[in-house]
Write a protein that holds these residues in place. Structure first.
Motif, short mmCIF file in Angstrom:
data_model
loop_
_atom_site.label_atom_id
_atom_site.label_comp_id
_atom_site.label_asym_id
_atom_site.label_seq_id
_atom_site.Cartn_x
_atom_site.Cartn_y
_atom_site.Cartn_z
N ASN A 77 2.11 63.68 12.67
CA ASN A 77 2.26 62.24 12.40
C ASN A 77 3.68 61.77 12.70
O ASN A 77 3.88 60.69 13.29
CB ASN A 77 1.88 61.91 10.96
CG ASN A 77 0.41 62.09 10.69
OD1 ASN A 77 -0.42 61.98 11.61
ND2 ASN A 77 0.04 62.36 9.45
N GLU A 78 4.67 62.58 12.30
CA GLU A 78 6.06 62.18 12.52
C GLU A 78 6.41 62.20 14.00
O GLU A 78 7.17 61.36 14.48
CB GLU A 78 7.00 63.09 11.75
CG GLU A 78 8.43 62.58 11.74
CD GLU A 78 9.34 63.33 10.78
OE1 GLU A 78 10.52 62.97 10.70
OE2 GLU A 78 8.86 64.28 10.13
N SER A 80 4.33 61.54 16.42
CA SER A 80 3.72 60.33 16.99
C SER A 80 4.55 59.09 16.70
O SER A 80 4.65 58.19 17.54
CB SER A 80 2.31 60.14 16.43
OG SER A 80 1.49 61.24 16.76
N SER A 81 5.17 59.03 15.51
CA SER A 81 5.93 57.82 15.13
C SER A 81 7.37 57.86 15.64
O SER A 81 7.88 56.87 16.16
CB SER A 81 5.93 57.65 13.61
OG SER A 81 6.52 58.77 12.96
N ARG A 82 8.02 59.04 15.53
CA ARG A 82 9.43 59.14 15.94
C ARG A 82 9.59 59.30 17.45
O ARG A 82 10.62 58.92 18.02
CB ARG A 82 10.11 60.32 15.24
CG ARG A 82 10.52 60.05 13.82
CD ARG A 82 11.22 61.24 13.19
NE ARG A 82 12.48 61.58 13.87
CZ ARG A 82 13.26 62.59 13.48
NH1 ARG A 82 12.91 63.34 12.44
NH2 ARG A 82 14.39 62.85 14.13
N PRO A 84 7.10 58.41 20.22
CA PRO A 84 5.82 57.94 20.79
C PRO A 84 5.67 58.20 22.27
O PRO A 84 4.57 58.08 22.81
CB PRO A 84 5.87 56.43 20.51
CG PRO A 84 7.32 56.10 20.33
CD PRO A 84 7.95 57.31 19.73
N LYS A 110 -1.40 56.39 24.32
CA LYS A 110 -1.02 56.86 22.99
C LYS A 110 -0.87 58.38 23.00
O LYS A 110 -1.35 59.06 23.91
CB LYS A 110 -2.07 56.46 21.95
CG LYS A 110 -2.22 54.96 21.77
CD LYS A 110 -3.27 54.67 20.71
CE LYS A 110 -3.43 53.16 20.51
NZ LYS A 110 -4.46 52.85 19.48
N THR A 111 -0.22 58.89 21.98
CA THR A 111 -0.07 60.34 21.85
C THR A 111 -1.41 60.98 21.50
O THR A 111 -2.06 60.58 20.54
CB THR A 111 0.95 60.68 20.74
OG1 THR A 111 2.18 60.01 21.02
CG2 THR A 111 1.19 62.17 20.66
#
Length: 429
Positions: A77-78, A80-82, A84, A110-111
């Motif tokens: 998750n991190e 994907s957010s940190r 992208p 998207k990832t």
């Protein structure tokens, strides 16, 4: 195990997807970092590297970036957010899906994340090795069900899953047919191997060793990493009966204090650990040992540490992998109060390593003048016009020679100890 997984991903990229290696990042169409999260700061190192790769992607928008391994599993998750701009996040159990994930990444903005634990599916879909090295890794099981309080492995690689015996034997026989002389069996907890075949026969690790040793073209069998609680009579018997099984074992203990072992949830006492060592020595008198040690675990007193030193001297370890405790997020030990200063931890680590270095040097002195067999592993990094070979006791010996000797088993005499480096001379048959 990461090296094994990395090689399999390279095979998938080259054999099934048509990629070729490049030593220049700027030329690459795909970049994958395979990660380990067992120690602190691994995540930040990954994000630091990804930041550098982002600049390459700005210049080449078609560049596909992937993160694989345990950090990918733990921090999907991190990532994907940190980051992208990362195209693929691949868990250690889904590397076989790399070709389909790559195709999806080309169609998506998207990832693409796949960090599932699909049991044995991974090994059913990995390419076989067509060119073998003299020494090859073979994974026989993955995951761990021990849940030590400091360890992230069960959360990033899942619980223990063992491969079918016939698949393991087939992979090994294929490697040996192509020239492999040494097989290194891999698993997070390798001697916990347990498989029930289609006839209902139960095969444990000791029996698997006997099956593997039937191939007499295998000259050496090693394995890593084992757990003290998974040794049994069949494995001890293997050390009595199987000459290809090397006379060295890496057996992690982590601490010589029962109090710290209980806090680590290791599941054994020092006495029980020493009982395993004693039985192994009875089965193979010349066996040598190395181990893992965690220094500065929360609550470790000077007395606890000195018990570890006492154990080290009693077992007479030849080598160690020793580290200062790293707090891993999500593990039970992460919530423990840590009141040991970093200076104390570093001093203890230094003293432990000096103790084992002294023991190792003494062992080296004791084998001067001895005749041994070595498997030549490569050219020496310390001495020109020399190659290095490894004994069955895991001692590295430098001997005169050239790279055409790599992969050969040679008989030598150990002639010199220079600091920590051993030298030898080739004996004429």
């Amino acid at each position: 195990m990461n090296e094994y997984d990395s090689n399999k991903m390279k095979d998938l990229l080259s054999k099934e997807m048509g990629f070729i290696d490049t030593d220049t990042k700027e030329e690459a169409d795909i970049l994958i970092v395979n990660t380990c999260s067992i120690r602190e700061k691994a995540q930040e190192k990954v994000f630091s590297l990804l930041g550098k790769w982002r600049k390459l992607k700005i210049k080449n928008p078609d560049l596909v970036i992937g993160v694989a391994g345990c950090v990918a599993s733990q921090e999907s998750n991190e990532i994907s957010s940190r980051a992208p701009y990362v195209d693929m996040v691949i868990g250690p159990q889904t590397i076989h899906r790399l070709p389909s994930l790559y195709k999806k990444s080309l169609d998506s903005k998207k990832t693409i994340v796949d960090v599932e634990f699909p049991l044995i599916e991974k090994f059913d879909n990995l390419p076989s090795t067509s060119e073998s090295k003299f020494s090859e890794f073979v994974t026989i099981m993955e995951g761990c069900s021990k849940y030590c309080s400091y360890c992230v492995v069960p959360y990033t690689r899942g619980t223990e899953v063992s491969r079918p015996v016939k698949d393991i034997i087939q992979e090994i026989n294929n490697l040996v047919k192509n020239g492999t002389k040494e097989i290194v069996l891999l698993g997070q907890n390798v001697n916990a191997y347990s498989y029930e075949d289609e006839k209902g026969n139960f095969i444990n690790f000791g029996l698997l060793l006997f099956y593997i040793s039937r191939n007499k073209d295998i000259k050496r069998i090693r394995y890593t990493t084992s757990h003290p609680n998974n040794f049994d009579d069949q494995t001890y018997l293997a050390y009595k009966k199987i000459p290809q099984l090397v006379s060295h074992l890496h057996l992690p203990v982590q601490s010589g204090s029962d109090k710290i072992l209980a806090a680590m949830k290791r599941g054994y006492t020092v006495l029980e650990y020493k009982s395993v060592i004693r039985k192994l020595k009875e089965a193979r008198p010349d066996i040598t040992f190395s181990s893992d040690f965690i220094i500065g675990f929360p609550g470790e007193t000077e007395e606890d540490f000195l018990k570890t030193i006492e154990l080290i001297k009693e077992i007479d370890y030849d080598q160690s992998y020793s580290f200062i405790y790293s707090k891993r997020p999500g593990t039970p030990a992460a919530s423990l109060s840590d009141n040991i200063s970093m200076k104390v931890k570093k001093d203890r680590l230094s003293f432990l390593q000096e103790t084992i270095n002294t023991l190792s040097k003494n062992k080296s002195k004791n084998i001067l003048g001895k005749q041994v067999e070595v498997l030549v592993e490569g050219t020496s990094s310390k001495y020109s016009n020399m190659v290095l070979g490894r004994t069955k006791n895991n001692k590295v010996i430098n001997i005169p020679g050239s790279k055409d000797m790599i992969g050969k088993i040679l008989k030598i005499e150990i002639t010199e100890l220079n600091n920590k480096s051993l030298k030898g001379e080739l004996l004429v048959n």
